[in-house]
Design a protein around this motif. Structure first.
Motif, PDB file in Angstrom:
ATOM      1  N   ILE A  52      49.759  15.779 -20.180  1.00 52.16           N
ATOM      2  CA  ILE A  52      49.031  15.635 -18.908  1.00 52.16           C
ATOM      3  C   ILE A  52      49.721  16.451 -17.813  1.00 52.16           C
ATOM      4  N   ILE A  53      51.055  16.396 -17.779  1.00 54.30           N
ATOM      5  CA  ILE A  53      51.809  17.182 -16.790  1.00 54.30           C
ATOM      6  C   ILE A  53      51.578  18.676 -17.010  1.00 54.30           C
ATOM      7  N   LYS A  54      51.555  19.096 -18.267  1.00 57.85           N
ATOM      8  CA  LYS A  54      51.299  20.515 -18.570  1.00 57.85           C
ATOM      9  C   LYS A  54      49.918  20.917 -18.079  1.00 57.85           C
ATOM     10  N   ARG A  55      48.907  20.017 -18.255  1.00 60.00           N
ATOM     11  CA  ARG A  55      47.557  20.320 -17.794  1.00 60.00           C
ATOM     12  C   ARG A  55      47.501  20.402 -16.265  1.00 60.00           C
ATOM     13  N   ILE A  56      48.279  19.521 -15.580  1.00 58.34           N
ATOM     14  CA  ILE A  56      48.246  19.506 -14.111  1.00 58.34           C
ATOM     15  C   ILE A  56      48.995  20.702 -13.534  1.00 58.34           C
ATOM     16  N   LEU A  57      50.224  20.950 -14.041  1.00 51.66           N
ATOM     17  CA  LEU A  57      51.066  22.015 -13.482  1.00 51.66           C
ATOM     18  C   LEU A  57      50.765  23.377 -14.092  1.00 51.66           C
ATOM     19  N   GLY A  58      50.199  23.379 -15.316  1.00 49.66           N
ATOM     20  CA  GLY A  58      49.911  24.650 -15.976  1.00 49.66           C
ATOM     21  C   GLY A  58      51.094  25.205 -16.728  1.00 49.66           C
ATOM     22  N   VAL A  59      52.206  24.461 -16.833  1.00 49.81           N
ATOM     23  CA  VAL A  59      53.394  24.919 -17.565  1.00 49.81           C
ATOM     24  C   VAL A  59      53.949  23.761 -18.373  1.00 49.81           C
ATOM     25  N   ASP A  60      54.569  24.103 -19.515  1.00 47.29           N
ATOM     26  CA  ASP A  60      55.225  23.070 -20.318  1.00 47.29           C
ATOM     27  C   ASP A  60      56.692  22.964 -19.912  1.00 47.29           C
ATOM     28  N   TYR A  61      57.437  22.131 -20.645  1.00 46.68           N
ATOM     29  CA  TYR A  61      58.844  21.870 -20.293  1.00 46.68           C
ATOM     30  C   TYR A  61      59.682  23.146 -20.344  1.00 46.68           C
ATOM     31  N   ASP A  62      59.526  23.947 -21.399  1.00 46.60           N
ATOM     32  CA  ASP A  62      60.350  25.157 -21.549  1.00 46.60           C
ATOM     33  C   ASP A  62      60.098  26.133 -20.411  1.00 46.60           C
ATOM     34  N   THR A  63      58.823  26.349 -20.066  1.00 51.91           N
ATOM     35  CA  THR A  63      58.503  27.277 -18.973  1.00 51.91           C
ATOM     36  C   THR A  63      59.002  26.731 -17.638  1.00 51.91           C
TER      37      THR A  63
END
Length: 732
Positions: free
Chosen positions: A118-129
């Motif tokens: 969900i965070i990746k969808r909101i921010l547009g980036v995953d943990y590594d990025t």
């Protein structure tokens, strides 16, 4: 992403509850000394979003970020993305982790494992990025500059620039196009496969169709180029039309304002002309302000002078009222002095009356004390008499006890002798009881010894007989041996010899015991005879009874001596106390006599002065009268002095106001002269602008005039360009 609020509880160095509010900040810097917790703030944001921290591994992440010595952890991070608010709350209680997700202030039911997506969808980036580009953890800045793979930097940039979405859509279009082409290719291949079995007529028909399609394609391609050229021209024409429309609209606006522009030029000329008179106007205004101020001062001063005159008139009337009383001030002083003397006399008399009462009361107390002391003296004398009687009785009793103690000392060696005899008797009785069969045992031992000696003698005779022959001389008796007996002696000679030795030893032991017993009997008998001589005919039991009675005399004697000592000490204290009481009685008697004399003297003084019946009320009445007189005198003196001082102040103030009035009038005259001079200088401007106020409206700062000039020039140039562009557009 824009942070709004971060709440920390027991996260690394942040023990307890801590809150950081970012809501009012557009830009901020986190700074502080090493170890203060700067990195922990960023770690907390990362932990809230992804449940991970760059500087700690995923294993035991909660233990690594939880403050030492605590058993719970909480991180709440609120942020906004594209105007919408989100929040993530992570917590650990009793070793069990949990998470809550909020969207628009409302909690959503989402599993922990779904939060990163969900965070990746909101921010547009995953943990590594996020940790490589946005976060850039401490000491890992080169992760972006030196990626693990060559393509990694491009992937990160694509995500940051939003190109990954575009590339994804392009990939989908390419896949769809590829799929469409593959489908068409499959259809063509199917058609070709079908053509293998086609006839010549069908092939000709297909060739014609192909030729028709190719011609149509060429026609369409030529139309396409023509249409593309026309489309290009249409686009250019539309752009020119839009530009022309904008120019015409702007030109129309400027033409509407042309009159204002021309008027602006005139206004600028007027402003420049008016600015020449700015110093004169400023001076004229300054002088006008000063003139108004001086007029106000003059008016205020006139009002003050009127009030001061009224106040002076009132004070003069008050002074006339108190002036009559002021002349009689000496009479008040004389009355006050007379009353003071009367009060002193009354006070003195009242003091004597009080002293008489006090001494009478003191006399009563002394008489009571004398009665009490006399009673105490009688009591002490009685106690001393009884104490002396007790001391005499104790001394007589002690003397009797000392005689008995002397007798007890004489009995002591006899008692010691009696105790020895009793001990000897006990020992003798014990030994006698132990050797009860001593004689019988001794007789038996002797019989046994005799038997054993006979047996040994028989053995010796037998041995001698063995060595003799008939006719030999006997070594024992000296006779000639005749016929010898032939019987043998039975038994063991050595054994019998040892038994005989033991019996002799036993005999010696029994004889020693017998001798000891006899010795004990003789000693006991001797000591009993000595004791009988000491007892002088008394029985032992009678002596012991007498001794025990005398034994308690010593303790009783010591006790009686202590009692006697205490009694003497107490008697001595009573005598000392009696002496003190006698002295006290004598002292109080002397005081009594002195007080009687003092009271008689006071009574005589009061009778002679006629002050016997004075009371405190007389004194209070006189003091009240004196107080009123003093207050009245002091009030007259104070008021008269205050009014006089106030009148002097008013007169001085009045003179000061007159001086100030003259000065203000001179100032106003001077200001009017200066204004008259300035009016002559401003006369041309006043004729043109009708008034100084109108002139002042056009006086502006030099910077504002220059700005208006620039505005006018820019507008004129812009208008010229627009007119030219309009003409060119119409020609085209």
């Amino acid at each position: 992403m824009r942070p709004i609020k971060l709440e920390l509880e027991n996260f690394t160095v942040f023990k307890g509850k801590n809150t950081i509010d970012f809501s009012g900040l557009r830009f901020f810097i986190i700074q502080g000394r090493t170890g203060a917790g700067k990195t922990s703030i960023i770690d907390a944001m990362c932990y809230a979003l992804y449940g991970r921290v760059p500087r700690h591994s995923r294993e035991n992440i909660h233990e690594n970020v939880m403050s030492k010595g605590t058993n719970r952890l909480r991180v709440f991070f609120e942020f906004s993305v594209r105007g919408k608010n989100y929040a993530v709350e992570r917590f650990v209680i009793g070793g069990r982790p949990g998470v809550r997700f909020y969207e628009g202030g409302k909690q959503r039911d989402i599993r922990m494992n779904d939060i990163p997506q969900i965070i990746k969808r909101i921010l547009g980036v995953d943990y590594d990025t996020f940790t490589k580009v946005i976060l850039l953890p401490q000491g890992q800045f080169d992760r972006f500059l030196k990626p693990e793979r060559p393509q990694q930097r491009r992937e990160i940039l694509n995500k940051l620039l939003g190109m990954d979405t575009l590339l994804q859509k392009l990939s989908e279009i390419i896949r769809d196009t590829k799929r469409h082409i593959e489908n068409e290719l499959a259809q063509v291949e199917t058609s070709l496969n079908e053509l293998r079995y086609a006839t010549e007529g069908e092939l000709e028909r297909i060739e014609k169709e192909i030729k028709f399609v190719e011609d149509k394609l060429m026609f369409l391609n030529s139309n396409k180029k023509e249409l593309q050229e026309r489309l290009k021209l249409a686009i250019q024409r539309d752009a020119i039309k839009r530009e022309l429309f904008e120019c015409e609209r702007e030109l129309e606006v400027l033409l509407e304002k042309k009159h204002e522009i021309e008027k602006l030029k005139e206004v600028i000329q007027v402003m420049e002309e008016a600015s020449f008179y700015a110093p004169y106007v400023q001076n004229f205004k300054r002088l006008s302000v000063r003139e108004e101020e001086e007029k106000r001062r003059l008016k205020d001063l006139e009002i003050k002078m009127i009030r001061l005159s009224q106040e002076k008139e009132l004070k003069q009337k008050e002074k006339e009222i108190y002036e009559k009383e002021w002349k009689n001030i000496d009479k008040y002083d004389a009355q006050i002095e007379s009353l003071g003397k009367q009060i002193e006399n009354v006070k003195s008399a009242l003091e004597r009356i009080e002293e008489k009462k006090r001494k009478e009361k003191e006399l009563e107390q002394i008489l009571e004390r004398l009665t009490k002391i006399n009673q105490e003296i009688l009591t002490l004398q009685e106690r001393i008499k009884k104490g002396e009687q007790i001391v005499r009785e104790k001394e007589e009793h002690i003397q009797t006890l000392e005689e008995q103690q002397k007798l007890f000392l004489e009995y002591a060696p006899i008692k010691s002798k009696l105790d020895d005899v009793k001990k000897e008797r006990q020992i003798f009785e014990k030994v006698l009881k132990e050797n009860e069969n001593l004689e019988q045992n001794l007789e038996q031992v002797r019989i046994q010894i005799k038997q054993k000696e006979e047996e040994i003698l028989a053995f010796n005779v037998y041995q001698i007989r063995l060595h003799l022959k008939e006719g030999d001389v006997c070594p024992v008796c000296g006779n000639v041996v005749g016929k010898l007996p032939i019987e043998e002696v039975q038994g063991d000679y050595e054994k019998i010899k040892k038994e005989l030795e033991k019996l002799k030893e036993r005999e010696i032991e029994l004889l020693e015991k017998k001798a000891k017993l006899e010795n004990l009997r003789n000693n006991l008998k001797r000591k009993e005879e000595e004791l009988a001589n000491l007892l002088m005919g008394k029985q032992e039991q009678e002596f012991e009874t007498e001794y025990e009675r005398l034994k308690g005399v010593s303790e009783e004697l010591e006790k009686e001596k202590r009692i006697l000592k205490l009694a003497k000490e107490k008697l001595e204290k009573l005598k000392e106390e009696l002496n003190e009481k006698l002295k006290e009685y004598s002292s109080e008697e002397a005081k009594k006599e002195r007080l009687k004399l003092d009271i008689l003297e006071l009574e005589k003084y009061l009778r002679d002065s006629g002050s016997e019946h004075l009371t405190v009320q007389h004194l209070e009445a006189l003091e009240y009268k004196l107080k009123n007189l003093r207050q009245k005198r002091d009030e007259i003196r104070r008021k008269y002095t205050e009014i006089s001082e106030k009148l002097r102040e008013i007169e001085l103030k009045e003179q000061e106001y007159i001086t100030m009035q003259s000065q203000i009038e001179r100032n106003i005259g001077s200001i009017r002269e200066e204004k008259a001079k300035l009016s002559k200088d401003l006369e041309p401007a006043i004729r043109k602008f009708n008034s100084i106020q109108e002139l002042e409206k056009y006086i502006k700062p030099k910077e504002e005039i220059e700005a208006q000039k620039r505005k006018w020039k820019i507008t004129k140039i812009k208008l010229a360009y627009l007119c030219r562009d309009q003409r060119n557009s119409k020609k085209n």
